[in-house]
Scaffold this motif. Structure first.
Motif, PDB file in Angstrom:
ATOM      1  N   GLN A 189       0.829  -1.207   0.000  1.00 21.43           N
ATOM      2  CA  GLN A 189       0.000   0.000   0.000  1.00 21.43           C
ATOM      3  C   GLN A 189       0.866   1.261   0.000  1.00 21.43           C
ATOM      4  O   GLN A 189       0.567   2.234  -0.677  1.00 21.43           O
ATOM      5  CB  GLN A 189      -0.911  -0.005   1.234  1.00 21.43           C
ATOM      6  N   HIS A 190       1.950   1.211   0.761  1.00 17.88           N
ATOM      7  CA  HIS A 190       2.830   2.373   0.897  1.00 17.88           C
ATOM      8  C   HIS A 190       3.468   2.757  -0.447  1.00 17.88           C
ATOM      9  O   HIS A 190       3.651   3.949  -0.731  1.00 17.88           O
ATOM     10  CB  HIS A 190       3.921   2.067   1.925  1.00 17.88           C
ATOM     11  N   TYR A 191       3.786   1.772  -1.260  1.00 22.73           N
ATOM     12  CA  TYR A 191       4.501   2.031  -2.510  1.00 22.73           C
ATOM     13  C   TYR A 191       3.649   1.817  -3.765  1.00 22.73           C
ATOM     14  O   TYR A 191       4.178   1.764  -4.868  1.00 22.73           O
ATOM     15  CB  TYR A 191       5.741   1.128  -2.598  1.00 22.73           C
ATOM     16  N   ARG A 192       2.337   1.706  -3.619  1.00 24.23           N
ATOM     17  CA  ARG A 192       1.503   1.456  -4.796  1.00 24.23           C
ATOM     18  C   ARG A 192       1.505   2.668  -5.729  1.00 24.23           C
ATOM     19  O   ARG A 192       1.783   3.804  -5.320  1.00 24.23           O
ATOM     20  CB  ARG A 192       0.075   1.096  -4.387  1.00 24.23           C
ATOM     21  N   GLU A 193       1.159   2.420  -6.990  1.00 20.97           N
ATOM     22  CA  GLU A 193       1.143   3.470  -8.011  1.00 20.97           C
ATOM     23  C   GLU A 193      -0.254   3.640  -8.581  1.00 20.97           C
ATOM     24  O   GLU A 193      -1.058   2.698  -8.565  1.00 20.97           O
ATOM     25  CB  GLU A 193       2.117   3.134  -9.151  1.00 20.97           C
ATOM     26  N   THR A 194      -0.514   4.830  -9.092  1.00 23.23           N
ATOM     27  CA  THR A 194      -1.789   5.119  -9.758  1.00 23.23           C
ATOM     28  C   THR A 194      -1.654   4.846 -11.248  1.00 23.23           C
ATOM     29  O   THR A 194      -0.638   5.177 -11.863  1.00 23.23           O
ATOM     30  CB  THR A 194      -2.195   6.588  -9.538  1.00 23.23           C
ATOM     31  N   ILE A 195      -2.666   4.205 -11.817  1.00 23.36           N
ATOM     32  CA  ILE A 195      -2.692   3.970 -13.267  1.00 23.36           C
ATOM     33  C   ILE A 195      -3.483   5.109 -13.904  1.00 23.36           C
ATOM     34  O   ILE A 195      -4.684   5.262 -13.669  1.00 23.36           O
ATOM     35  CB  ILE A 195      -3.348   2.615 -13.613  1.00 23.36           C
ATOM     36  N   GLU A 196      -2.804   5.927 -14.674  1.00 24.36           N
ATOM     37  CA  GLU A 196      -3.438   7.098 -15.277  1.00 24.36           C
ATOM     38  C   GLU A 196      -4.411   6.670 -16.376  1.00 24.36           C
ATOM     39  O   GLU A 196      -4.086   5.862 -17.242  1.00 24.36           O
ATOM     40  CB  GLU A 196      -2.370   8.038 -15.871  1.00 24.36           C
ATOM     41  N   ASP A 197      -5.617   7.266 -16.312  1.00 23.93           N
ATOM     42  CA  ASP A 197      -6.637   7.032 -17.346  1.00 23.93           C
ATOM     43  C   ASP A 197      -6.916   5.543 -17.555  1.00 23.93           C
ATOM     44  O   ASP A 197      -7.143   5.090 -18.692  1.00 23.93           O
ATOM     45  CB  ASP A 197      -6.208   7.666 -18.685  1.00 23.93           C
ATOM     46  N   GLY A 198      -6.876   4.786 -16.477  1.00 22.59           N
ATOM     47  CA  GLY A 198      -7.126   3.342 -16.596  1.00 22.59           C
ATOM     48  C   GLY A 198      -8.596   3.046 -16.837  1.00 22.59           C
ATOM     49  O   GLY A 198      -9.475   3.635 -16.207  1.00 22.59           O
ATOM     50  N   LYS A 199      -8.885   2.149 -17.757  1.00 19.91           N
ATOM     51  CA  LYS A 199     -10.260   1.716 -17.990  1.00 19.91           C
ATOM     52  C   LYS A 199     -10.701   0.871 -16.796  1.00 19.91           C
ATOM     53  O   LYS A 199      -9.887   0.419 -16.002  1.00 19.91           O
ATOM     54  CB  LYS A 199     -10.362   0.909 -19.285  1.00 19.91           C
ATOM     55  N   ALA A 200     -12.006   0.607 -16.698  1.00 20.67           N
ATOM     56  CA  ALA A 200     -12.533  -0.121 -15.550  1.00 20.67           C
ATOM     57  C   ALA A 200     -11.867  -1.481 -15.394  1.00 20.67           C
ATOM     58  O   ALA A 200     -11.525  -1.898 -14.286  1.00 20.67           O
ATOM     59  CB  ALA A 200     -14.047  -0.286 -15.684  1.00 20.67           C
ATOM     60  N   TRP A 201     -11.634  -2.181 -16.513  1.00 24.77           N
ATOM     61  CA  TRP A 201     -11.053  -3.520 -16.426  1.00 24.77           C
ATOM     62  C   TRP A 201      -9.540  -3.485 -16.208  1.00 24.77           C
ATOM     63  O   TRP A 201      -8.926  -4.498 -15.927  1.00 24.77           O
ATOM     64  CB  TRP A 201     -11.391  -4.355 -17.664  1.00 24.77           C
ATOM     65  N   GLU A 202      -8.950  -2.270 -16.323  1.00 33.35           N
ATOM     66  CA  GLU A 202      -7.512  -2.134 -16.068  1.00 33.35           C
ATOM     67  C   GLU A 202      -7.225  -1.746 -14.618  1.00 33.35           C
ATOM     68  O   GLU A 202      -6.141  -2.003 -14.101  1.00 33.35           O
ATOM     69  CB  GLU A 202      -6.915  -1.061 -16.993  1.00 33.35           C
ATOM     70  N   GLY A 203      -8.208  -1.121 -13.928  1.00 33.41           N
ATOM     71  CA  GLY A 203      -8.010  -0.681 -12.556  1.00 33.41           C
ATOM     72  C   GLY A 203      -7.373   0.700 -12.496  1.00 33.41           C
ATOM     73  O   GLY A 203      -6.785   1.177 -13.473  1.00 33.41           O
ATOM     74  N   SER A 204      -7.474   1.352 -11.330  1.00 36.63           N
ATOM     75  CA  SER A 204      -6.918   2.700 -11.178  1.00 36.63           C
ATOM     76  C   SER A 204      -5.619   2.715 -10.383  1.00 36.63           C
ATOM     77  O   SER A 204      -4.913   3.717 -10.353  1.00 36.63           O
ATOM     78  CB  SER A 204      -7.946   3.612 -10.498  1.00 36.63           C
ATOM     79  N   VAL A 205      -5.308   1.603  -9.694  1.00 35.68           N
ATOM     80  CA  VAL A 205      -4.075   1.519  -8.907  1.00 35.68           C
ATOM     81  C   VAL A 205      -3.402   0.173  -9.140  1.00 35.68           C
ATOM     82  O   VAL A 205      -4.030  -0.789  -9.589  1.00 35.68           O
ATOM     83  CB  VAL A 205      -4.347   1.688  -7.396  1.00 35.68           C
ATOM     84  N   ALA A 206      -2.119   0.108  -8.844  1.00 35.09           N
ATOM     85  CA  ALA A 206      -1.364  -1.142  -8.946  1.00 35.09           C
ATOM     86  C   ALA A 206      -0.313  -1.154  -7.853  1.00 35.09           C
ATOM     87  O   ALA A 206       0.379  -0.160  -7.618  1.00 35.09           O
ATOM     88  CB  ALA A 206      -0.698  -1.268 -10.323  1.00 35.09           C
ATOM     89  N   GLY A 207      -0.211  -2.265  -7.167  1.00 32.88           N
ATOM     90  CA  GLY A 207       0.782  -2.396  -6.102  1.00 32.88           C
ATOM     91  C   GLY A 207       1.170  -3.844  -5.921  1.00 32.88           C
ATOM     92  O   GLY A 207       0.597  -4.741  -6.528  1.00 32.88           O
ATOM     93  N   GLY A 208       2.138  -4.065  -5.065  1.00 34.90           N
ATOM     94  CA  GLY A 208       2.601  -5.421  -4.823  1.00 34.90           C
ATOM     95  C   GLY A 208       4.081  -5.421  -4.493  1.00 34.90           C
ATOM     96  O   GLY A 208       4.752  -4.372  -4.518  1.00 34.90           O
ATOM     97  N   PRO A 209       4.642  -6.573  -4.189  1.00 38.93           N
ATOM     98  CA  PRO A 209       6.053  -6.666  -3.807  1.00 38.93           C
ATOM     99  C   PRO A 209       7.011  -6.109  -4.842  1.00 38.93           C
ATOM    100  O   PRO A 209       8.062  -5.581  -4.480  1.00 38.93           O
ATOM    101  CB  PRO A 209       6.265  -8.170  -3.615  1.00 38.93           C
ATOM    102  N   MET A 210       6.674  -6.228  -6.142  1.00 39.30           N
ATOM    103  CA  MET A 210       7.603  -5.732  -7.155  1.00 39.30           C
ATOM    104  C   MET A 210       7.859  -4.227  -6.977  1.00 39.30           C
ATOM    105  O   MET A 210       8.956  -3.728  -7.240  1.00 39.30           O
ATOM    106  CB  MET A 210       7.112  -6.031  -8.567  1.00 39.30           C
ATOM    107  N   TYR A 211       6.853  -3.503  -6.477  1.00 36.36           N
ATOM    108  CA  TYR A 211       7.014  -2.061  -6.290  1.00 36.36           C
ATOM    109  C   TYR A 211       7.869  -1.751  -5.064  1.00 36.36           C
ATOM    110  O   TYR A 211       8.730  -0.863  -5.102  1.00 36.36           O
ATOM    111  CB  TYR A 211       5.640  -1.387  -6.176  1.00 36.36           C
ATOM    112  N   TYR A 212       7.624  -2.465  -3.948  1.00 34.86           N
ATOM    113  CA  TYR A 212       8.456  -2.134  -2.777  1.00 34.86           C
ATOM    114  C   TYR A 212       9.836  -2.765  -2.853  1.00 34.86           C
ATOM    115  O   TYR A 212      10.776  -2.283  -2.231  1.00 34.86           O
ATOM    116  CB  TYR A 212       7.743  -2.427  -1.461  1.00 34.86           C
TER     117      TYR A 212
END
Length: 584
Positions: A118-141
């Protein structure tokens, strides 16, 4: 296939001790570093999950409850039905104790990885509904946290993690689920596995194409329903066998430290074997330290990482401490874990193998012989190196040519042809005998035996069959989201839709692959994604401690409670005004 099996066996042999040490060590370290947070903040986790602190205006795609149910839909799955049975089959009843330890320490691990995600998650700009608006996980931290804290470039490690977890999503979270459903449907109804695979792939596809919001909406209903059904059935059985439960618990604890053997006769007296199977199946069940669930929790609507971390620590508690324990107690208390029951043995079945049994009862796998002589239903053996036909890797004592088991088979079995030729020249593709159960069929047998006193053995079979279907479908649905976030990290939004297509193809293919091969491949993949994740959690434990202390000192949930109360009151007023307008 034998070359692949040998490679998998070697890889698991090398990685398993490292995995056990890494998971238990990291879980213990984080438990101490965070002051037993899984015990102190368990109540707060339930409070946040209830929704009374939800603020719909905070960033994210789903509520705390939907994030939890999405993650639980992945964790409460085949591991709870088939995984516990596998652990007991190979490691003995004591393996369940090590599943408990993995879960207890895993609660701190799960809290840590979700808070960091959660601390290092990113926002997906202009994401469609099936793409989601945020993305996070171990790869980011792994990438950002290590660079921020130590200045090291761990981008390659993050890429490796994302790629391996994506591969894991095809197998552990997908193919295994499809295979288990197909096996159960074939066993109970004789339905061809490819038909089952096609049907389940279609159901999964309809849900996952809609993205995390549709996944969250479906799992928010499905996860509580399936858990309630399974737990109710299990508790009823334990109530009927209440007198055996204390002895069962004593057996589990005794066997954990002084194991006799798994049902398959492996690891007699080997403490590490029992612990390894318990930890591996515990990990597969609750996924603590694996790095998958943080991806689902990263989608929660919150601006406080710790608020989702405390929600996440509930997962191992619900999944393993409650649901897996019920499964294990049912299997052991009803005595089915080492029972041999009448079985139809198709010589071409993937669960048929050949083993050697030494004078101490140790069972070891061996390659299929060119032919195997059988006299009066029993294999002709002169030493412990002679092969025997086995089902679920346990020798079948006597083989018959009829289901009633009145006519012992005499003749020769030809494994390469998947046929047996009797002494009179008759050819058989199917023989009969008493054999053990494993995986989901073992749990199903436990439920049938447990409800037999009420005359409801068929109901027990249907409960497990339905739960296998629901658990497996929900797990595949949730794991598709884990994989598509990995694809997004590696290649961007353009990779999400192709990933979903490949996921559905792999689901179909998984329905017809040998169960042992997929489980073993899953264990290798789990080890490879878990190790970099737990190392990163330990390295970033200082940040975790600061973020945790800050949250509980500031108590931001109190402000959220007022916001949530105001929003609920406004909705009530609008609803009342609408009804008043309709009456006018």
């Amino acid at each position: 296939m034998e070359t692949l099996s040998s490679f998998i066996e070697l890889a698991n042999g090398l990685l398993s001790p490292v995995l056990v040490t890494g998971l238990l060590g990291a879980g213990l370290f984080l438990t101490l570093r965070l002051g037993f947070i899984q015990i102190r903040r368990l109540g707060h986790g339930f409070a946040v999950t209830s929704g009374k602190y939800d603020d719909p205006n905070e960033p994210g795609d789903v509520s705390h409850f939907q994030a939890l149910t999405t993650a639980l839909s992945a964790t409460v799955g085949i591991g709870n039905i088939a995984g516990v049975a596998l652990a007991i089959h190979w490691g003995g009843p004591g393996a369940l104790f090590w599943m408990w330890i993995t879960a207890l320490l895993g609660m701190a691990t799960k809290y840590s990885e979700v808070t960091l995600a959660q601390h290092y998650r990113e926002t997906i700009e202009d994401g469609k509904a099936w793409e989601g608006s945020v993305a996070g996980g171990p790869m980011y931290y792994i990438e950002k946290g290590i660079k921020e804290r130590y200045g090291w470039n761990w981008k390659p490690v993050a890429v490796f993690f994302a790629f391996m977890l994506m591969m894991t999503s095809f197998m552990t979270g997908n193919a295994i689920q499809a295979n288990t459903i197909a096996t159960e449907m074939a066993s109970n109804f004789g339905l061809a596995k490819w038909i089952t695979g096609l049907c389940t792939a279609t159901i999964v596809g309809v849900v996952i194409i809609g993205g995390i919001r549709r996944i969250g909406a479906v799992t928010g209903v499905l996860a509580p329903l399936m858990a309630a059904l399974y737990v109710t059935g299990g508790l009823l059985i334990l109530l009927l066998n209440a007198g055996d439960v204390p002895g069962t618990l004593a057996t589990i604890i005794t066997e954990a430290f002084n194991p006799s053997a798994g049902v398959a006769g492996t690891g007699i007296g080997l403490f590490l074997t029992t612990m390894t199977y318990g930890v591996q199946r515990g990990l597969f069940s609750n996924e603590a330290g694996q790095g998958s669930a943080p991806i689902a929790h990263s989608a929660a609507k919150t601006d406080e990482p710790v608020s989702e971390g405390v929600v996440a620590l509930l997962e191992p508690f619900i999944d393993t401490i409650i649901i897996c324990t019920i499964t294990g107690l049912v299997i052991v208390s009803t005595g089915v874990f080492d029972d041999k029951v009448p079985t139809t043995i198709s010589l071409g079945d993937n669960n048929v193998s050949y083993v050697q049994v030494d004078d101490r009862g140790n069972i070891t796998s061996t390659s299929s012989p060119r032919e195997l002589a059988v006299q009066n239903g029993m294999p002709v053996v002169t030493s412990g190196t002679d092969p025997r036909l086995a089902y679920f890797d346990v020798p079948v004592d006597t083989l018959f040519i009829d289901a009633a088991q009145t006519q012992p088979f005499t003749g020769t079995i030809f494994p390469g042809r998947a046929q047996a030729v009797g002494s009179d020249g008759t050819t058989y593709a199917v023989l009969y005998g008493n054999a053990v159960r494993n995986s989901a069929p073992l749990t199903s047998l436990g439920f049938q035996r447990g409800l037999e006193p009420l005359g409801l053995s068929e109901l027990g079979r249907w409960i497990v069959l339905l739960c296998v279907f629901l658990f497996a479908i929900s797990t595949a649905i949730s794991w598709s989201y884990y994989g598509d976030r990995c694809a997004n990290y590696l290649w961007g939004k353009k990779a999400i839709l192709p990933y979903k297509m490949v996921f559905l193809v792999m689901h179909f293919l998984g329905a017809v692959v040998a169960v042992t091969t997929i489980w073993d491949l899953g264990d290798v993949a789990l080890s490879l994604v878990t190790l970099p994740n737990v190392i990163t959690l330990v390295l970033l434990s200082g940040l975790l401690k600061r973020v945790t202390d800050s949250y509980f000192q500031r108590k931001p949930w109190l402000e959220n409670y007022e916001v949530h109360r105001r929003i609920v009151e406004e909705k009530k007023q609008k609803a009342a005004a609408r009804k008043q307008h309709e009456r006018i």
